[in-house]
Enzyme design. Structure first.
Site, PDB file in Angstrom:
ATOM      1  N   CYS A 169       0.857  -1.144   0.065  1.00 39.25           N
ATOM      2  CA  CYS A 169       0.094   0.092   0.099  1.00 39.25           C
ATOM      3  C   CYS A 169       1.018   1.414  -0.027  1.00 39.25           C
ATOM      4  O   CYS A 169       2.032   1.167   0.004  1.00 39.25           O
ATOM      5  CB  CYS A 169      -0.982  -0.164   1.323  1.00 39.25           C
ATOM      6  SG  CYS A 169      -0.079  -0.076   2.817  1.00 39.25           S
ATOM      7  N   CYS A 202       4.031   1.702   2.433  1.00 39.54           N
ATOM      8  CA  CYS A 202       5.294   1.042   2.154  1.00 39.54           C
ATOM      9  C   CYS A 202       5.938   1.626   0.934  1.00 39.54           C
ATOM     10  O   CYS A 202       7.419   1.561   1.020  1.00 39.54           O
ATOM     11  CB  CYS A 202       4.973  -0.558   1.795  1.00 39.54           C
ATOM     12  SG  CYS A 202       3.521  -1.195   2.369  1.00 39.54           S
TER      13      CYS A 202
END
Lengths: 351, 79
Positions: B10, B13
């Site tokens: 997502c 990260c």
């Protein structure tokens, strides 16, 4: 040098003077918002505020500023407070709790623990692998999106304490009961086996422990920026629709079709809410306008809860650890809970 | 030096990886980057809130996205 770098390096005096100045500026802007737009739209632009066009345009600008200020202020405060809590700490608290008490504590922690749906899967694995009962873990996972800080901020600003406390109370009740019901069904059989085989290793670091005040304030500012960046298009569409409803929607039509006498209004509101999933910020300006048109609070709360709690992206993520049967039950139990809350509030709160 | 980014992919990260790469470049580190998306492996590091940052098998940060300057502060003593 960015604002964030300044915060990171600020001395205690600089930090608290900055926070103080920001608080005063926020309060001043919030106070002049209504008189400013009365003057701007009424005197400068020359629209009559009692006409449809005048009140619609006024609603749009006034509400946009009000909601941006509310979101920025409340998300900042909530993020700073939440930086003292962490998923690690939540798990430690839930570790020794039996079902029942555990569900209640888990729902409460779901509200105050900083958490986003992208972490639903690792948190689920972490809790279950640490021996937290599945039903208790589900109470946490339901409460977390259902009682949403953006929704709390907006409800408080737009409707005051009463509906806000009802929303929080209802959200907790749904999370507690849904977790208990699902926990009784022996949900272990509907969980992907790898969850139970996972060994939690390493030294988990507790992100809440080592933060300085500068870190916490910085996290608050980042969160405000991130949420506003993410939601501003929804917000403008929501306020635009709200302004249109405010100016043009026929009150009689709403009273006839969605008023407290229509028993189908609540489930229909929930069904409409699910695919609309975005966030509370886009929905609440519409909710405010619809409430002014005489829609009952229970129906509106059910609509809003359905938009924030039953999110398709989170269900897809949870599919990694939960089998379809449990996802189906999860959605079913939460939906029934939201509908029940809608009826209950409609019965209790007069419009 | 081995740097692992833990997370399902997502936005958080991706931002963490950017910050870590920027910090490593500024420090002139010879670091190899790895992404860990397997949830079992992520849990293996004790992470319950993504993203997580692992340096030479040591978890140094989880649950938030730091700025490049903050990653630098973490990396600097390890050089």
């Amino acid at each position: 040098m960015t604002v964030i770098d300044h915060v990171h390096k600020a001395s205690p005096t600089q930090r608290w003077v900055g926070v103080g100045a920001a608080t005063v500026a926020w309060w001043a802007l919030y106070s002049v918002n209504l008189p400013f737009w009365n003057w701007m739209i009424g005197d400068v632009v020359g629209l009559d505020l009692s006409t449809r066009l005048g009140s619609g345009v006024h609603f749009f600008f006034y509400d946009t500023v009000k909601i941006l200020l509310l979101l920025a202020g409340i998300i900042f405060v909530v993020t700073v407070l939440r930086s003292f809590m962490s998923v690690e700490r939540t798990r430690a608290i839930l570790g020794g709790k039996a079902e029942g008490v555990g569900n209640v504590v888990a729902a409460g922690l779901g509200v105050i623990t900083p958490f986003c749906s992208c972490s639903a899967v690792p948190a689920f694995i972490g809790f279950v692998a640490a021996g937290v009962p599945v039903g208790v873990t589900l109470s946490f996972l339901i409460a977390s999106p259902l009682v949403n800080e953006v929704a709390i901020a907006l409800l408080l600003g737009l409707f005051g304490w009463g509906p806000t406390l009802l929303y929080v109370g209802a959200g907790l009740a749904i999370a507690i009961v849904a977790g208990m019901v699902l926990g009784r069904m022996h949900p272990e059989r509907w969980i992907e086996p790898f969850v139970f085989e996972t060994k939690i290793g390493g030294h988990a670091i507790d992100p809440g422990m080592s933060l300085t005040w500068n870190d916490r304030i910085q996290m608050g500012l980042e969160e405000v920026g991130e949420i506003l960046r993410k939601i501003w298009p929804y917000l403008l569409i929501g306020i635009g629709l709200g302004a249109a409803i405010h100016g043009w929607a026929p009150e009689q039509w709403f009273a006839d079709h969605a008023g407290p006498d229509n028993l189908l209004a609540v489930p229909l509101a929930v069904l409409m809410g699910v695919p609309l999933y975005s966030n509370a910020a886009g929905i609440l300006p519409m909710v405010e306008a619809l409430f002014d048109k005489g829609l009952p609070m229970g129906t509106l709360l059910a609509f809003m809860m359905a938009t924030v709690a039953l999110s398709l992206p989170e269900m897809i993520l949870l599919r990694r650890v939960l089998k379809p049967q449990l996802i189906g039950l999860f959605i079913g139990v939460v939906t029934v809970g939201i509908i029940a809350v809608g009826y209950l509030f409609n019965a209790v709160i007069p419009t | 030096m081995n740097i692992k980014i833990l997370g399902s992919g997502c936005a958080n990260c991706i931002n963490l990886e950017k910050a870590a790469r920027a910090a490593a470049a500024e420090l002139g580190l010879d670091a190899e980057f790895e992404k860990v998306t397997d949830y079992g492996a992520i849990a293996g590091y004790g992470v319950m809130k993504t993203p997580g940052l692992v340096i030479d098998e040591q978890l140094v940060l989880s649950g938030r996205v730091p700025t490049a300057a903050q990653v630098k502060e973490i990396l600097a003593p390890l050089v």
